[in-house]
Design a protein around this motif. Structure first.
Motif, PDB file in Angstrom:
ATOM      1  N   GLY A   7      -5.612   4.911  -0.934  1.00 23.85           N
ATOM      2  CA  GLY A   7      -5.423   6.343  -1.102  1.00 23.85           C
ATOM      3  C   GLY A   7      -5.804   6.890  -2.460  1.00 23.85           C
ATOM      4  O   GLY A   7      -5.574   8.077  -2.732  1.00 23.85           O
ATOM      5  N   SER A   8      -6.389   6.078  -3.317  1.00 23.99           N
ATOM      6  CA  SER A   8      -6.750   6.521  -4.664  1.00 23.99           C
ATOM      7  C   SER A   8      -8.170   7.087  -4.688  1.00 23.99           C
ATOM      8  O   SER A   8      -8.962   6.876  -3.758  1.00 23.99           O
ATOM      9  N   ASP A   9      -8.491   7.807  -5.739  1.00 23.97           N
ATOM     10  CA  ASP A   9      -9.835   8.368  -5.873  1.00 23.97           C
ATOM     11  C   ASP A   9     -10.883   7.255  -5.848  1.00 23.97           C
ATOM     12  O   ASP A   9     -10.711   6.217  -6.480  1.00 23.97           O
TER      13      ASP A   9
ATOM     14  N   PHE B 136       6.194  10.500   9.091  1.00 24.94           N
ATOM     15  CA  PHE B 136       5.558  10.403   7.774  1.00 24.94           C
ATOM     16  C   PHE B 136       6.690  10.313   6.761  1.00 24.94           C
ATOM     17  O   PHE B 136       7.506  11.218   6.657  1.00 24.94           O
ATOM     18  N   MET B 137       6.753   9.221   6.038  1.00 24.29           N
ATOM     19  CA  MET B 137       7.915   8.943   5.201  1.00 24.29           C
ATOM     20  C   MET B 137       7.625   9.103   3.721  1.00 24.29           C
ATOM     21  O   MET B 137       6.577   8.680   3.231  1.00 24.29           O
ATOM     22  N   ARG B 138       8.606   9.685   3.044  1.00 25.24           N
ATOM     23  CA  ARG B 138       8.649   9.623   1.582  1.00 25.24           C
ATOM     24  C   ARG B 138       9.720   8.606   1.228  1.00 25.24           C
ATOM     25  O   ARG B 138      10.883   8.749   1.633  1.00 25.24           O
ATOM     26  N   ILE B 139       9.348   7.563   0.511  1.00 21.93           N
ATOM     27  CA  ILE B 139      10.273   6.479   0.178  1.00 21.93           C
ATOM     28  C   ILE B 139      10.470   6.473  -1.335  1.00 21.93           C
ATOM     29  O   ILE B 139       9.500   6.473  -2.096  1.00 21.93           O
TER      30      ILE B 139
ATOM     31  N   TRP C 199      11.628   0.575  -2.395  1.00 27.59           N
ATOM     32  CA  TRP C 199      10.576  -0.368  -1.993  1.00 27.59           C
ATOM     33  C   TRP C 199      11.041  -1.809  -2.116  1.00 27.59           C
ATOM     34  O   TRP C 199      10.754  -2.641  -1.243  1.00 27.59           O
ATOM     35  N   ALA C 200      11.764  -2.122  -3.170  1.00 32.76           N
ATOM     36  CA  ALA C 200      12.285  -3.483  -3.320  1.00 32.76           C
ATOM     37  C   ALA C 200      13.261  -3.808  -2.201  1.00 32.76           C
ATOM     38  O   ALA C 200      13.275  -4.933  -1.680  1.00 32.76           O
ATOM     39  N   ILE C 201      14.060  -2.839  -1.787  1.00 33.99           N
ATOM     40  CA  ILE C 201      14.998  -3.039  -0.678  1.00 33.99           C
ATOM     41  C   ILE C 201      14.217  -3.318   0.604  1.00 33.99           C
ATOM     42  O   ILE C 201      14.577  -4.215   1.383  1.00 33.99           O
TER      43      ILE C 201
ATOM     44  N   MET D 294       0.820  -1.204   0.000  1.00 36.29           N
ATOM     45  CA  MET D 294       0.000   0.000   0.000  1.00 36.29           C
ATOM     46  C   MET D 294       0.855   1.255   0.000  1.00 36.29           C
ATOM     47  O   MET D 294       0.564   2.233  -0.706  1.00 36.29           O
ATOM     48  N   GLY D 295       1.908   1.253   0.791  1.00 34.55           N
ATOM     49  CA  GLY D 295       2.796   2.405   0.809  1.00 34.55           C
ATOM     50  C   GLY D 295       3.397   2.670  -0.554  1.00 34.55           C
ATOM     51  O   GLY D 295       3.538   3.826  -0.977  1.00 34.55           O
ATOM     52  N   GLU D 296       3.724   1.606  -1.274  1.00 37.98           N
ATOM     53  CA  GLU D 296       4.329   1.756  -2.590  1.00 37.98           C
ATOM     54  C   GLU D 296       3.352   2.380  -3.583  1.00 37.98           C
ATOM     55  O   GLU D 296       3.763   3.108  -4.502  1.00 37.98           O
ATOM     56  N   VAL D 297       2.057   2.113  -3.401  1.00 41.09           N
ATOM     57  CA  VAL D 297       1.052   2.695  -4.291  1.00 41.09           C
ATOM     58  C   VAL D 297       1.135   4.222  -4.250  1.00 41.09           C
ATOM     59  O   VAL D 297       1.048   4.894  -5.284  1.00 41.09           O
ATOM     60  N   GLN D 298       1.322   4.777  -3.045  1.00 42.04           N
ATOM     61  CA  GLN D 298       1.368   6.226  -2.889  1.00 42.04           C
ATOM     62  C   GLN D 298       2.800   6.781  -2.859  1.00 42.04           C
ATOM     63  O   GLN D 298       2.999   7.977  -3.074  1.00 42.04           O
ATOM     64  N   GLY D 299       3.760   5.929  -2.544  1.00 40.55           N
ATOM     65  CA  GLY D 299       5.142   6.372  -2.448  1.00 40.55           C
ATOM     66  C   GLY D 299       5.485   7.059  -1.148  1.00 40.55           C
ATOM     67  O   GLY D 299       6.633   7.495  -0.944  1.00 40.55           O
TER      68      GLY D 299
END
Length: 291
Positions: A104-106, A267-270, A275-277, A32-37
């Motif tokens: 987190g999408s519309d 609150f993280m920006r990745i 994400w693979a790591i 899910m985090g990867e979807v939003q980054g």
């Protein structure tokens, strides 16, 4: 097999099942985090063991019927932890696992902050911190008046212990002897304004809850065995008695060293390549612990 051996074996099996579930919750949260980054991914990873213990081992519910009258209620006071709860709801079969891709999408049923009107299994809309325990007290009292033995489990954060309404609710729960209420406090030592201890000191937390009339347990919230033993110590369902609190010391980003060690991890920006790591570190750590 002796009774003691049977109990030990049963706990071992419960711990194993819950650890496996916690790993899947963490993997769901990373996806899910990867979807939003970006997002509150550190909190989701840190609370995964607690959420897995609740949904895998403790909560009375029917995945196919989230509104089942006899269910236990899990209240997420910390609305920004919604990513972690969605990960647990997917693991529990309450929402389809493939739906986490819409996070987190519309028009998604999984907004970035928890909204009860959108999401199956989301009992309250968490938002301004300090309200969850107040709602929990009202629900617990109402269920008892109805003759129900259902439990209310309220998840709140250490930052919420800065809020006066939390302690008003704690007094009310003890005064009404709400034995059907369990509070889970995520002590990750972090809030939006910085380390919890430097914003407003809240220790000694266990002694404070006890002085308010609660039965308090403090455990390593990333130790599944300790969590299950704390729940077991609460004992049978009894709607009248001291309310219970399990104070859970956790680590933000648990299981992913890359995120555990970040200086700013509320609150993280990745970055895309990270994400693979994160997944590799999570899987390697889990497999190493199982050997």
């Amino acid at each position: 097999m002796s009774t003691a051996s049977t109990i030990a074996t049963d706990l071992t099996e419960r711990v194993r099942a819950t650890r496996d579930a916690a790993q899947r919750v963490r993997l769901n949260a990373l996806r899910m985090g990867e979807v939003q980054g970006q997002g509150y991914i550190g909190q989701a990873l840190g609370a995964a063991d607690i959420l897995a213990a609740v949904y895998t081992d403790q909560l009375r519910h029917r995945p196919e019927d989230p509104e089942w009258k006899e269910r236990d209620r899990f209240l997420l006071s910390t609305g920004h932890y919604a990513i972690g709860l969605y990960a647990a709801l997917a693991e529990a079969g309450i929402i389809p696992r493939e739906e986490i891709e819409t996070y987190g999408s519309d028009d998604s049923r999984l907004p970035m902050s928890g909204m009860a009107s959108y999401t199956p299994g989301m009992e309250i809309s968490g938002g301004s911190l300090g309200h969850g325990l107040t709602v929990a007290v009202g629900m617990a009292l109402g269920l008892r008046h109805l003759g129900s033995d259902s439990r209310i489990i309220n998840f709140l954060s250490d930052g919420e212990l800065n809020e006066g309404s939390t302690w008003e609710a704690a007094m009310g729960a003890a005064s009404h002897r709400l034995g059907n209420l369990i509070a889970l406090v995520d002590m990750n030592a972090l809030q939006a304004d910085g380390p919890t201890a430097s914003v407003l000191s809240i220790e000694p937390v266990e002694a404070k809850w006890e002085s308010f009339g609660w039965e308090a347990h403090r455990v390593d919230g990333n130790d599944v065995g300790a969590l299950l033993r704390a729940f077991d110590a609460i004992g049978d369902r009894n709607p009248v008695g001291r309310p219970h609190v399990i104070i859970c010391d956790t680590k933000v980003g648990r299981g992913v060293p890359l995120l555990e060690d970040r200086e700013k991890n509320h609150f993280m920006r990745i970055e895309e390549h990270e994400w693979a790591i994160c997944r590799e570190q999570l899987i390697a750590g889990y497999e190493g612990a199982r050997r």
